[in-house]
Design a protein around this motif. Structure first.
Motif, short mmCIF file in Angstrom:
data_model
loop_
_atom_site.label_atom_id
_atom_site.label_comp_id
_atom_site.label_asym_id
_atom_site.label_seq_id
_atom_site.Cartn_x
_atom_site.Cartn_y
_atom_site.Cartn_z
N GLU A 171 -10.99 3.02 -4.26
CA GLU A 171 -9.74 2.28 -4.20
C GLU A 171 -8.99 2.37 -5.53
N GLN A 224 -5.68 1.00 -7.65
CA GLN A 224 -4.71 -0.09 -7.74
C GLN A 224 -3.75 0.22 -8.88
N THR A 226 0.85 -1.18 0.00
CA THR A 226 0.00 0.00 0.00
C THR A 226 0.89 1.24 0.00
N VAL A 280 -2.12 -0.86 -3.60
CA VAL A 280 -3.57 -0.65 -3.48
C VAL A 280 -3.84 0.25 -2.27
N GLY A 281 -4.73 1.23 -2.46
CA GLY A 281 -5.13 2.09 -1.35
C GLY A 281 -6.17 3.09 -1.80
N GLN A 282 -6.62 3.89 -0.86
CA GLN A 282 -7.67 4.87 -1.13
C GLN A 282 -7.11 6.06 -1.92
#
Length: 138
Positions: A118, A120, A11, A135-137
């Motif tokens: 999200e 990616q 992340t 992957v993250g907000q």
């Protein structure tokens, strides 16, 4: 060829290191405002990530081959790379040589939906290498 190509998920702010010593860290996405000349046109919202490439190998590495723009998703849909050379979102990935033991910082912007979701981003330094999936907000 030989070797297995495995995928690893990380992340924002984490470092992924390939077996040969090449490493990359991806910052949390920050909003950027595309200029009127950016591509694609009429982007609802854009975010920019910064990548820090560390060459821990014994050979020079061309940072432009990390192929970040082609494999990105936002909220389950393809996230288009934003090219905005004259604007705040930037012009895309740099094709520069990173010498052994050196680092290089570059950025890439993506068109994303109006609401947070999200993001990616998949990085791969060459075709046979493992994929580093961030992957993250956003």
């Amino acid at each position: 060829m030989g070797g297995e190509s495995k995928s690893t998920t990380a992340t924002w702010g984490e470092r992924y290191t390939w077996p040969d010593g090449l490493a990359v860290e991806v910052s949390a996405p920050k909003p950027c405002k595309p200029s009127e000349y950016s591509m694609p046109q009429k982007t609802e919202r854009a975010v920019k990530i910064t990548l820090l490439v560390t060459n821990g190998t014994e050979e020079p590495f061309n940072a432009g081959v990390l192929s970040v723009g082609g494999d990105a998703q936002f909220a389950g849909r393809k996230a288009e790379a934003v090219y905005d050379s004259g604007g705040e979102c930037g012009g895309g990935m740099d094709s520069v040589t990173v010498l052994p033991g050196k680092t290089f910082e570059m950025s890439q912007a993506f068109a994303v939906g109006a609401q947070p979701g999200e993001l990616q981003v998949v990085l791969q330094p060459n075709f046979g290498a493992a994929k580093a999936i961030f992957v993250g907000q956003a």
